[in-house]
Design a protein around this motif. Structure first.
Motif, PDB file in Angstrom:
ATOM      1  N   LEU A 270       0.838  -1.195   0.092  1.00 53.91           N
ATOM      2  CA  LEU A 270      -0.041   0.103  -0.166  1.00 53.91           C
ATOM      3  C   LEU A 270       0.880   1.191  -0.119  1.00 53.91           C
ATOM      4  CD1 LEU A 270      -3.013  -0.585   2.518  1.00 53.91           C
ATOM      5  CD2 LEU A 270      -3.094   0.131   0.059  1.00 53.91           C
ATOM      6  N   GLU A 271       2.012   1.224   0.761  1.00 56.56           N
ATOM      7  CA  GLU A 271       2.935   2.447   0.942  1.00 56.56           C
ATOM      8  C   GLU A 271       3.270   2.699  -0.367  1.00 56.56           C
ATOM      9  OE1 GLU A 271       6.699   4.032   3.396  1.00 56.56           O
ATOM     10  OE2 GLU A 271       5.512   2.131   3.916  1.00 56.56           O
ATOM     11  N   ARG A 272       3.674   1.582  -1.344  1.00 58.76           N
ATOM     12  CA  ARG A 272       4.456   1.802  -2.459  1.00 58.76           C
ATOM     13  C   ARG A 272       3.374   2.290  -3.649  1.00 58.76           C
ATOM     14  NH1 ARG A 272       6.944  -3.206  -1.080  1.00 58.76           N
ATOM     15  NH2 ARG A 272       5.538  -4.304  -2.380  1.00 58.76           N
ATOM     16  N   ALA A 273       2.255   1.774  -3.483  1.00 59.06           N
ATOM     17  CA  ALA A 273       1.364   2.217  -4.427  1.00 59.06           C
ATOM     18  C   ALA A 273       0.813   3.771  -4.194  1.00 59.06           C
ATOM     19  CB  ALA A 273       0.007   1.434  -4.429  1.00 59.06           C
ATOM     20  N   ASN A 274       0.692   4.050  -2.709  1.00 56.69           N
ATOM     21  CA  ASN A 274       0.333   5.461  -2.678  1.00 56.69           C
ATOM     22  C   ASN A 274       1.284   6.504  -2.791  1.00 56.69           C
ATOM     23  OD1 ASN A 274      -1.948   4.321  -1.296  1.00 56.69           O
ATOM     24  ND2 ASN A 274      -1.509   4.597   0.687  1.00 56.69           N
ATOM     25  N   ALA A 275       2.657   6.066  -2.765  1.00 65.41           N
ATOM     26  CA  ALA A 275       3.701   6.871  -3.185  1.00 65.41           C
ATOM     27  C   ALA A 275       3.924   7.207  -4.486  1.00 65.41           C
ATOM     28  CB  ALA A 275       5.083   6.348  -2.786  1.00 65.41           C
ATOM     29  N   ALA A 276       3.172   6.387  -5.376  1.00 66.91           N
ATOM     30  CA  ALA A 276       3.313   6.419  -7.029  1.00 66.91           C
ATOM     31  C   ALA A 276       2.206   7.276  -7.398  1.00 66.91           C
ATOM     32  CB  ALA A 276       3.419   5.265  -7.454  1.00 66.91           C
ATOM     33  N   ALA A 277       1.153   7.631  -6.507  1.00 70.37           N
ATOM     34  CA  ALA A 277      -0.180   8.046  -7.000  1.00 70.37           C
ATOM     35  C   ALA A 277      -0.048   9.808  -7.214  1.00 70.37           C
ATOM     36  CB  ALA A 277      -1.216   7.881  -6.050  1.00 70.37           C
ATOM     37  N   ILE A 278      -0.445  10.307  -8.144  1.00 68.21           N
ATOM     38  CA  ILE A 278      -0.263  11.712  -8.246  1.00 68.21           C
ATOM     39  C   ILE A 278      -1.536  12.369  -7.446  1.00 68.21           C
ATOM     40  CG2 ILE A 278      -0.330  13.602  -9.851  1.00 68.21           C
ATOM     41  CD1 ILE A 278       0.866  11.796 -11.981  1.00 68.21           C
ATOM     42  N   PRO A 279      -1.440  13.245  -6.707  1.00 70.58           N
ATOM     43  CA  PRO A 279      -2.595  13.902  -6.010  1.00 70.58           C
ATOM     44  C   PRO A 279      -3.464  14.350  -7.005  1.00 70.58           C
ATOM     45  CG  PRO A 279      -0.400  14.580  -4.920  1.00 70.58           C
ATOM     46  CD  PRO A 279      -0.079  13.781  -6.170  1.00 70.58           C
ATOM     47  N   THR A 280      -4.835  14.037  -6.862  1.00 67.54           N
ATOM     48  CA  THR A 280      -5.663  14.436  -7.682  1.00 67.54           C
ATOM     49  C   THR A 280      -7.122  14.824  -7.172  1.00 67.54           C
ATOM     50  OG1 THR A 280      -4.852  13.021  -9.520  1.00 67.54           O
ATOM     51  CG2 THR A 280      -7.199  13.668  -9.925  1.00 67.54           C
ATOM     52  N   ALA A 281      -7.858  15.664  -7.657  1.00 70.37           N
ATOM     53  CA  ALA A 281      -9.167  16.047  -7.053  1.00 70.37           C
ATOM     54  C   ALA A 281     -10.208  16.227  -7.907  1.00 70.37           C
ATOM     55  CB  ALA A 281      -8.884  17.364  -5.921  1.00 70.37           C
ATOM     56  N   LYS A 282     -11.319  16.078  -7.871  1.00 70.10           N
ATOM     57  CA  LYS A 282     -12.634  16.420  -8.813  1.00 70.10           C
ATOM     58  C   LYS A 282     -13.188  17.743  -8.661  1.00 70.10           C
ATOM     59  CE  LYS A 282     -16.578  14.175 -10.776  1.00 70.10           C
ATOM     60  NZ  LYS A 282     -17.508  15.278 -10.831  1.00 70.10           N
ATOM     61  N   LEU A 283     -13.240  18.362  -9.600  1.00 68.60           N
ATOM     62  CA  LEU A 283     -13.964  19.546  -9.493  1.00 68.60           C
ATOM     63  C   LEU A 283     -15.430  19.421  -9.366  1.00 68.60           C
ATOM     64  CD1 LEU A 283     -11.218  20.923 -10.242  1.00 68.60           C
ATOM     65  CD2 LEU A 283     -12.526  22.763 -11.652  1.00 68.60           C
ATOM     66  N   ALA A 284     -16.033  20.361  -8.292  1.00 68.78           N
ATOM     67  CA  ALA A 284     -17.435  20.235  -8.109  1.00 68.78           C
ATOM     68  C   ALA A 284     -18.376  21.203  -8.846  1.00 68.78           C
ATOM     69  CB  ALA A 284     -17.814  20.540  -6.493  1.00 68.78           C
TER      70      ALA A 284
END
Length: 322
Positions: A195-209
């Motif tokens: 989980l730590e490895r996968a989370n480290a590779a994820a680009i922070p993303t957010a959906k606009l409302a």
């Protein structure tokens, strides 16, 4: 020099009637009785049908733009799916996930719940049919087991046949992949490390409302807004060119429309944002841009020379994702 003629072979006895041709091994004689190998006869037709690409596989599904975004742009997100006719007995929920552990196509949890992975390789040219086939197999899989990949039946259902067309499609974007397992906060050992490895590779993303299909993301150099739009491509490019030529294509100071992606039949304009611009700060500018875009889309007059140059520039900066 004359060509050598291939020796004539006696054809096998043709199958009676006009029934369907059974599927056999690629090198076996075709059951139709042609005398050719299956791969060179009816197998070729089947391969062509499987490989034929469906340009807009998510068309007519609720949230088509979000389906495309989750397939191509968003690292970690889930959506609760609603099936036509309700859930089968023993299946408490069906959840679409951007990606699953080990890139599994689907997973049946111990409690019977189904997770369906979206960002996987497909066996046919129609993602919707592949996902529908995986979903059907997941619904009857043994609890606690992953579901592997398989080639779907060419006559099998698509997602449009299985999902409730009136149900909402509401993605939830996650900061990590804790949704992979229940009670992720108690994970230890290799599970926690994975989980730590996968989370480290994820680009922070957010959906606009404020607008549909738009996703902010953070990278070390700069931030971006990627906005999946369902308008016809040619009409959309004309509208973007009109705004760009008029100096109205940005989302505020320090932002710039830099090009677009093409994915699953839809166009995805992309803006560069200052690295300190967060998702909340883009909400109002995006809503204002949507109003300007609607006006430009309604304009059917011929493009001016400057607008044509702007359109050519935008077209040259398109990148196809699929």
């Amino acid at each position: 020099m004359a060509k050598k003629r291939r020796p004539q072979t006696k054809a096998a006895t043709p199958l009676p009637g006009d029934g369907a041709i059974p599927v056999v091994g690629a090198r076996e004689p075709c059951p139709c009785g042609s005398g050719r190998r299956y791969k060179a006869c009816h197998g070729r037709q089947g391969s062509h049908a499987v490989a034929e690409l469906v340009q807009r596989p998510f068309e007519s599904l609720p949230g088509e733009a979000d389906w495309v975004a989750l397939r191509e742009l968003v690292p970690a997100a889930t959506v609760e799916l609603t099936l036509k006719g309700g859930l089968p007995e023993g299946v408490p929920s069906v959840t679409l996930a951007t990606v699953l552990p080990m890139a599994w196509p689907a997973l049946r949890r111990d409690n019977g719940a189904v997770l369906l992975g979206l960002q996987n390789d497909i066996a046919s040219g129609d993602i919707s049919r592949d996902l529908a086939d995986t979903l059907q197999r997941a619904l009857v899989a043994e609890p606690g087991t992953p579901v592997g990949s398989a080639r779907p039946d060419l006559d099998g259902p698509r997602l449009q046949d299985l999902l409730d067309p009136d149900a909402p499609f509401e993605p939830v974007v996650h900061t990590g992949f804790e949704f992979w397992i229940e009670n992720a906060e108690n994970a230890t050992g290799e599970v926690a490390a994975s989980l730590e490895r996968a989370n480290a590779a994820a680009i922070p993303t957010a959906k606009l409302a404020s607008v549909a299909g738009a996703y902010w993301c953070h990278t070390p150099e700069k931030n971006h807004l990627r906005w999946v739009m369902t308008h016809p491509e040619e009409q959309l490019l004309d509208a973007l060119a009109r705004l760009h030529a008029a100096g109205a294509s940005s989302l505020g100071e320090g932002t710039r429309l830099v090009g677009s992606f093409r994915a699953h039949g839809l166009t995805v304009p992309v803006w560069d944002l200052p690295v300190d611009t967060d998702a909340a700060e883009v909400e109002k500018p995006a809503a204002a841009f949507a109003e300007r875009l609607a006006t430009a889309l309604a304009d059917s007059s011929p493009l001016t020379a400057e607008e044509r140059r702007a359109r050519s520039g935008l077209t040259s900066r398109q990148v196809t994702l699929n």
